[in-house]
Design a protein around this motif. Structure first.
Motif: not given
Length: 94
Positions: A29-33, A66-69, A86-89
């Motif tokens: 998803c490209g998000h941290p953590n 961030t996105c809860g996935r 994803t929530s970001r382009d």
């Protein structure tokens, strides 16, 4: 290798912790953590679980803040990475 014993050994857990400390951006998803290691080629398909070239950080147990996935859970044991929305382009082109 018997069962998934290689995935619970002290050496594997120590290597996994060091890998996640250096790489925490989820490859799905490209998000941290990111909190788990995704074996890009599944261990069930014969991949060596200790091969760090086959590791990628992912969200799992704690889900993405961030996105809860549960990104790794959504991927499952498939060798192919799903196209998650994803929530970001991430496209940085002109």
């Amino acid at each position: 290798m018997s069962g998934r014993q290689d995935l619970t050994s002290y050496g594997y857990r120590k290597g996994r912790a060091a890998f996640l400390a250096a790489n925490d951006i989820c490859h799905l998803c490209g998000h941290p953590n990111a909190d788990v290691i995704d074996h890009v080629t599944p261990v069930a398909a014969g991949a060596d679980p200790r091969d760090q070239d086959n590791w990628a950080p992912a969200h799992g147990i704690n889900r993405c803040p961030t996105c809860g996935r549960n990104c790794n859970g959504e991927k499952g044991a498939n060798a192919r990475t799903p196209q998650l929305n994803t929530s970001r382009d991430w496209y940085a082109g002109p």
